[in-house]
Write a protein that holds these residues in place. Structure first.
Motif, PDB file in Angstrom:
ATOM      1  N   SER A 243       0.829  -1.210   0.000  1.00 40.78           N
ATOM      2  CA  SER A 243       0.000   0.000   0.000  1.00 40.78           C
ATOM      3  C   SER A 243       0.861   1.255   0.000  1.00 40.78           C
ATOM      4  CB  SER A 243      -0.927   0.005   1.219  1.00 40.78           C
ATOM      5  OG  SER A 243      -1.783  -1.109   1.208  1.00 40.78           O
ATOM      6  N   SER A 244       1.859   1.287   0.880  1.00 43.98           N
ATOM      7  CA  SER A 244       2.717   2.476   0.954  1.00 43.98           C
ATOM      8  C   SER A 244       3.550   2.641  -0.306  1.00 43.98           C
ATOM      9  CB  SER A 244       3.627   2.381   2.182  1.00 43.98           C
ATOM     10  OG  SER A 244       4.469   1.251   2.097  1.00 43.98           O
ATOM     11  N   THR A 245       4.029   1.507  -0.869  1.00 44.25           N
ATOM     12  CA  THR A 245       4.841   1.594  -2.078  1.00 44.25           C
ATOM     13  C   THR A 245       4.010   2.026  -3.274  1.00 44.25           C
ATOM     14  OG1 THR A 245       6.190  -0.219  -1.199  1.00 44.25           O
ATOM     15  CG2 THR A 245       6.503   0.343  -3.495  1.00 44.25           C
ATOM     16  N   THR A 246       2.774   1.535  -3.359  1.00 50.03           N
ATOM     17  CA  THR A 246       1.880   1.981  -4.430  1.00 50.03           C
ATOM     18  C   THR A 246       1.611   3.473  -4.315  1.00 50.03           C
ATOM     19  OG1 THR A 246       0.828  -0.200  -4.460  1.00 50.03           O
ATOM     20  CG2 THR A 246      -0.359   1.595  -5.514  1.00 50.03           C
ATOM     21  N   GLY A 247       1.482   3.955  -3.094  1.00 48.39           N
ATOM     22  CA  GLY A 247       1.307   5.386  -2.881  1.00 48.39           C
ATOM     23  C   GLY A 247       2.494   6.188  -3.392  1.00 48.39           C
ATOM     24  N   MET A 248       3.695   5.632  -3.219  1.00 51.99           N
ATOM     25  CA  MET A 248       4.890   6.310  -3.726  1.00 51.99           C
ATOM     26  C   MET A 248       4.877   6.395  -5.250  1.00 51.99           C
ATOM     27  SD  MET A 248       7.581   4.450  -1.168  1.00 51.99           S
ATOM     28  CE  MET A 248       8.875   4.596  -2.372  1.00 51.99           C
ATOM     29  N   ILE A 249       4.430   5.312  -5.898  1.00 49.69           N
ATOM     30  CA  ILE A 249       4.358   5.326  -7.364  1.00 49.69           C
ATOM     31  C   ILE A 249       3.366   6.394  -7.833  1.00 49.69           C
ATOM     32  CG2 ILE A 249       3.690   3.988  -9.402  1.00 49.69           C
ATOM     33  CD1 ILE A 249       4.653   1.491  -7.977  1.00 49.69           C
ATOM     34  N   LEU A 250       2.201   6.438  -7.195  1.00 51.04           N
ATOM     35  CA  LEU A 250       1.197   7.440  -7.561  1.00 51.04           C
ATOM     36  C   LEU A 250       1.718   8.849  -7.315  1.00 51.04           C
ATOM     37  CD1 LEU A 250      -2.070   5.786  -6.171  1.00 51.04           C
ATOM     38  CD2 LEU A 250      -1.423   6.082  -8.573  1.00 51.04           C
ATOM     39  N   ALA A 251       2.423   9.030  -6.195  1.00 47.50           N
ATOM     40  CA  ALA A 251       2.944  10.358  -5.876  1.00 47.50           C
ATOM     41  C   ALA A 251       3.962  10.817  -6.921  1.00 47.50           C
ATOM     42  CB  ALA A 251       3.581  10.347  -4.488  1.00 47.50           C
ATOM     43  N   LYS A 252       4.816   9.885  -7.363  1.00 48.30           N
ATOM     44  CA  LYS A 252       5.837  10.266  -8.344  1.00 48.30           C
ATOM     45  C   LYS A 252       5.230  10.573  -9.709  1.00 48.30           C
ATOM     46  CE  LYS A 252       9.874   7.970  -6.403  1.00 48.30           C
ATOM     47  NZ  LYS A 252      10.952   6.992  -6.631  1.00 48.30           N
ATOM     48  N   THR A 253       4.360   9.679 -10.169  1.00 48.46           N
ATOM     49  CA  THR A 253       3.781   9.865 -11.497  1.00 48.46           C
ATOM     50  C   THR A 253       2.815  11.055 -11.519  1.00 48.46           C
ATOM     51  OG1 THR A 253       2.100   8.202 -10.936  1.00 48.46           O
ATOM     52  CG2 THR A 253       4.026   7.457 -12.165  1.00 48.46           C
ATOM     53  N   LEU A 254       1.935  11.115 -10.503  1.00 46.49           N
ATOM     54  CA  LEU A 254       0.983  12.216 -10.439  1.00 46.49           C
ATOM     55  C   LEU A 254       1.686  13.533 -10.158  1.00 46.49           C
ATOM     56  CD1 LEU A 254      -2.009  12.999 -10.515  1.00 46.49           C
ATOM     57  CD2 LEU A 254      -2.125  12.539  -8.062  1.00 46.49           C
TER      58      LEU A 254
ATOM     59  N   ALA B  75       1.979  22.011  -4.161  1.00 45.73           N
ATOM     60  CA  ALA B  75       2.189  21.868  -2.713  1.00 45.73           C
ATOM     61  C   ALA B  75       0.863  21.967  -1.963  1.00 45.73           C
ATOM     62  CB  ALA B  75       3.155  22.945  -2.220  1.00 45.73           C
ATOM     63  N   ARG B  76      -0.010  22.884  -2.397  1.00 49.38           N
ATOM     64  CA  ARG B  76      -1.324  23.000  -1.744  1.00 49.38           C
ATOM     65  C   ARG B  76      -2.146  21.732  -1.947  1.00 49.38           C
ATOM     66  NH1 ARG B  76      -1.314  28.308  -4.373  1.00 49.38           N
ATOM     67  NH2 ARG B  76      -0.627  29.881  -2.865  1.00 49.38           N
ATOM     68  N   PHE B  77      -2.072  21.186  -3.156  1.00 43.42           N
ATOM     69  CA  PHE B  77      -2.796  19.933  -3.427  1.00 43.42           C
ATOM     70  C   PHE B  77      -2.270  18.805  -2.544  1.00 43.42           C
ATOM     71  CE2 PHE B  77      -3.039  15.895  -5.779  1.00 43.42           C
ATOM     72  CZ  PHE B  77      -4.418  15.784  -5.912  1.00 43.42           C
ATOM     73  N   GLY B  78      -0.941  18.724  -2.400  1.00 42.95           N
ATOM     74  CA  GLY B  78      -0.351  17.707  -1.543  1.00 42.95           C
ATOM     75  C   GLY B  78      -0.750  17.874  -0.091  1.00 42.95           C
ATOM     76  N   ALA B  79      -0.824  19.138   0.383  1.00 40.32           N
ATOM     77  CA  ALA B  79      -1.237  19.397   1.764  1.00 40.32           C
ATOM     78  C   ALA B  79      -2.690  18.977   1.974  1.00 40.32           C
ATOM     79  CB  ALA B  79      -1.065  20.881   2.084  1.00 40.32           C
ATOM     80  N   PHE B  80      -3.537  19.246   0.971  1.00 38.60           N
ATOM     81  CA  PHE B  80      -4.944  18.859   1.077  1.00 38.60           C
ATOM     82  C   PHE B  80      -5.078  17.339   1.159  1.00 38.60           C
ATOM     83  CE2 PHE B  80      -8.800  17.426  -1.178  1.00 38.60           C
ATOM     84  CZ  PHE B  80      -9.773  17.956  -0.339  1.00 38.60           C
ATOM     85  N   MET B  81      -4.329  16.599   0.313  1.00 41.49           N
ATOM     86  CA  MET B  81      -4.386  15.142   0.329  1.00 41.49           C
ATOM     87  C   MET B  81      -3.867  14.588   1.650  1.00 41.49           C
ATOM     88  SD  MET B  81      -5.823  14.333  -2.448  1.00 41.49           S
ATOM     89  CE  MET B  81      -5.562  12.560  -2.426  1.00 41.49           C
ATOM     90  N   ALA B  82      -2.836  15.217   2.190  1.00 45.26           N
ATOM     91  CA  ALA B  82      -2.294  14.779   3.481  1.00 45.26           C
ATOM     92  C   ALA B  82      -3.322  14.982   4.591  1.00 45.26           C
ATOM     93  CB  ALA B  82      -1.016  15.543   3.796  1.00 45.26           C
ATOM     94  N   MET B  83      -4.030  16.110   4.545  1.00 48.31           N
ATOM     95  CA  MET B  83      -5.061  16.381   5.550  1.00 48.31           C
ATOM     96  C   MET B  83      -6.189  15.357   5.452  1.00 48.31           C
ATOM     97  SD  MET B  83      -7.228  19.884   6.219  1.00 48.31           S
ATOM     98  CE  MET B  83      -8.083  19.747   4.635  1.00 48.31           C
ATOM     99  N   MET B  84      -6.602  15.027   4.225  1.00 41.68           N
ATOM    100  CA  MET B  84      -7.652  14.030   4.043  1.00 41.68           C
ATOM    101  C   MET B  84      -7.203  12.662   4.559  1.00 41.68           C
ATOM    102  SD  MET B  84     -10.201  15.640   2.864  1.00 41.68           S
ATOM    103  CE  MET B  84     -11.233  14.231   2.466  1.00 41.68           C
ATOM    104  N   GLY B  85      -5.950  12.313   4.291  1.00 42.60           N
ATOM    105  CA  GLY B  85      -5.431  11.045   4.792  1.00 42.60           C
ATOM    106  C   GLY B  85      -5.406  10.993   6.306  1.00 42.60           C
ATOM    107  N   SER B  86      -5.050  12.114   6.926  1.00 43.63           N
ATOM    108  CA  SER B  86      -5.024  12.175   8.394  1.00 43.63           C
ATOM    109  C   SER B  86      -6.419  11.975   8.974  1.00 43.63           C
ATOM    110  CB  SER B  86      -4.462  13.525   8.850  1.00 43.63           C
ATOM    111  OG  SER B  86      -3.150  13.697   8.382  1.00 43.63           O
ATOM    112  N   ILE B  87      -7.413  12.574   8.324  1.00 47.56           N
ATOM    113  CA  ILE B  87      -8.795  12.434   8.799  1.00 47.56           C
ATOM    114  C   ILE B  87      -9.256  10.980   8.707  1.00 47.56           C
ATOM    115  CG2 ILE B  87     -11.194  13.051   8.312  1.00 47.56           C
ATOM    116  CD1 ILE B  87     -10.166  15.800   7.416  1.00 47.56           C
ATOM    117  N   ILE B  88      -8.915  10.338   7.580  1.00 47.40           N
ATOM    118  CA  ILE B  88      -9.304   8.936   7.391  1.00 47.40           C
ATOM    119  C   ILE B  88      -8.655   8.046   8.431  1.00 47.40           C
ATOM    120  CG2 ILE B  88      -9.153   6.967   5.824  1.00 47.40           C
ATOM    121  CD1 ILE B  88      -9.380   8.964   3.502  1.00 47.40           C
TER     122      ILE B  88
END
Length: 287
Positions: A18-29, A43-56
């Motif tokens: 799961s974490s490695t797949t996330g790395m692939i998505l992060a690099k390509t996206l 950077a703002r988009f990344g911060a938003f995704m990080a906040m959503m992940g924290s909530i989940i």
């Protein structure tokens, strides 16, 4: 999963994937977003995704702590864990050996620059080629988990020895490519991708699975043990990569990969010679 090593291994494999797949998505996206938008917007988009992940994660179900467990003072508990772990010779041997798996994983930091130097590729392309490390992690974790679970303790030791030898040989191969790259830059890049993927694939299983296996040796102190193994890896990898940055201008990339190969090979030998008791306990009980 305390009494089911196979289920624990499967859970750790899933978590690692799961974490490695996330790395692939992060690099390509991230590469795509970086070319289409300003870096501040990315950077703002990344911060938003990080906040959503924290909530989940905060809403995910977890284990409840009984009242009896909360009666132990925190300082006393931490002190006992430190004494149990730091006074154990096995921890120091396995921690030192496992720290090089972190270094192998961390070669992604220097691989992009290496691609650029030896293959003559622009940094924008060379950075994306570090996916060879990510794909190597996935392949090594999946294949290693399938093979390892069906072996007894003796066969597991031989299995690990073979994987460490392959990683050592692949790292030496990178030193050879650095010393004498192909005339064709694309061919050089392909060789680096294959060798770097092989290098990490043969330690991927150990990187993800060994901390939990080693932690079980320390019973109720396993969480602190796993944290210390991580710290061990980061503590030693930092000066090693600092040395690499000084070796490149002074002696070239071949010296860097030769040094890393010797470190990885030595750590592999230490791990194989020390992890026997852990492998024996990890065997499923036979009816």
């Amino acid at each position: 999963y305390q009494n089911s090593p196979k289920k624990l291994a499967a859970a750790l494999t899933t978590l690692g994937l799961s974490s490695t797949t996330g790395m692939i998505l992060a690099k390509t996206l991230g590469t795509g977003l970086g070319t289409a938008f300003h870096w501040r917007q990315v950077a703002r988009f990344g911060a938003f995704m990080a906040m959503m992940g924290s909530i989940i994660i905060s809403r995910a179900p977890g284990n409840t702590i009984s009242k009896s467990e909360t009666k132990v003072p925190l300082l006393v508990s931490v002190k006992e864990s430190l004494q149990a772990i730091l006074s154990n010779k096995l921890f120091w041997l396995l921690g030192l050996a496992h720290s090089m798996a972190f270094c192998t994983r961390g070669t992604e930091r220097i691989l992009g620059t290496f691609y650029s130097h030896v293959a003559g590729l622009p940094q924008s392309i060379a950075g994306g080629l570090t996916l060879s490390i990510t794909f190597g992690l996935i392949y090594g974790l999946v294949t290693g988990s399938k093979q390892f679970s069906s072996l007894d303790a003796s066969a597991k030791g031989k299995f690990l020895a073979k994987r460490y030898k392959r990683s050592f040989a692949a790292t030496l191969g990178l030193a050879l490519v650095a010393f004498r790259p192909f005339e064709n830059g694309l061919l050089t890049a392909a060789a680096v991708a294959l060798l770097s993927g092989t290098m990490i694939a043969n330690v991927a299983f150990q990187y993800y699975q060994f901390p939990a296996m080693i932690g079980k040796e320390f019973g109720e102190h396993k969480a602190v043990c796993i944290s210390f193994l991580d710290g061990f890896g980061f503590l030693l990898s930092a000066p090693i990569f600092a040395t690499c940055s000084k070796l490149v201008p002074a002696a070239g990339w071949s010296s860097v990969w030769t040094m890393l190969a010797l470190l990885f090979g030595g750590a592999g030998a230490l791990m194989v010679s020390s992890i026997g008791p852990v492998l024996t306990k990890a065997e499923p009980s036979k009816a």
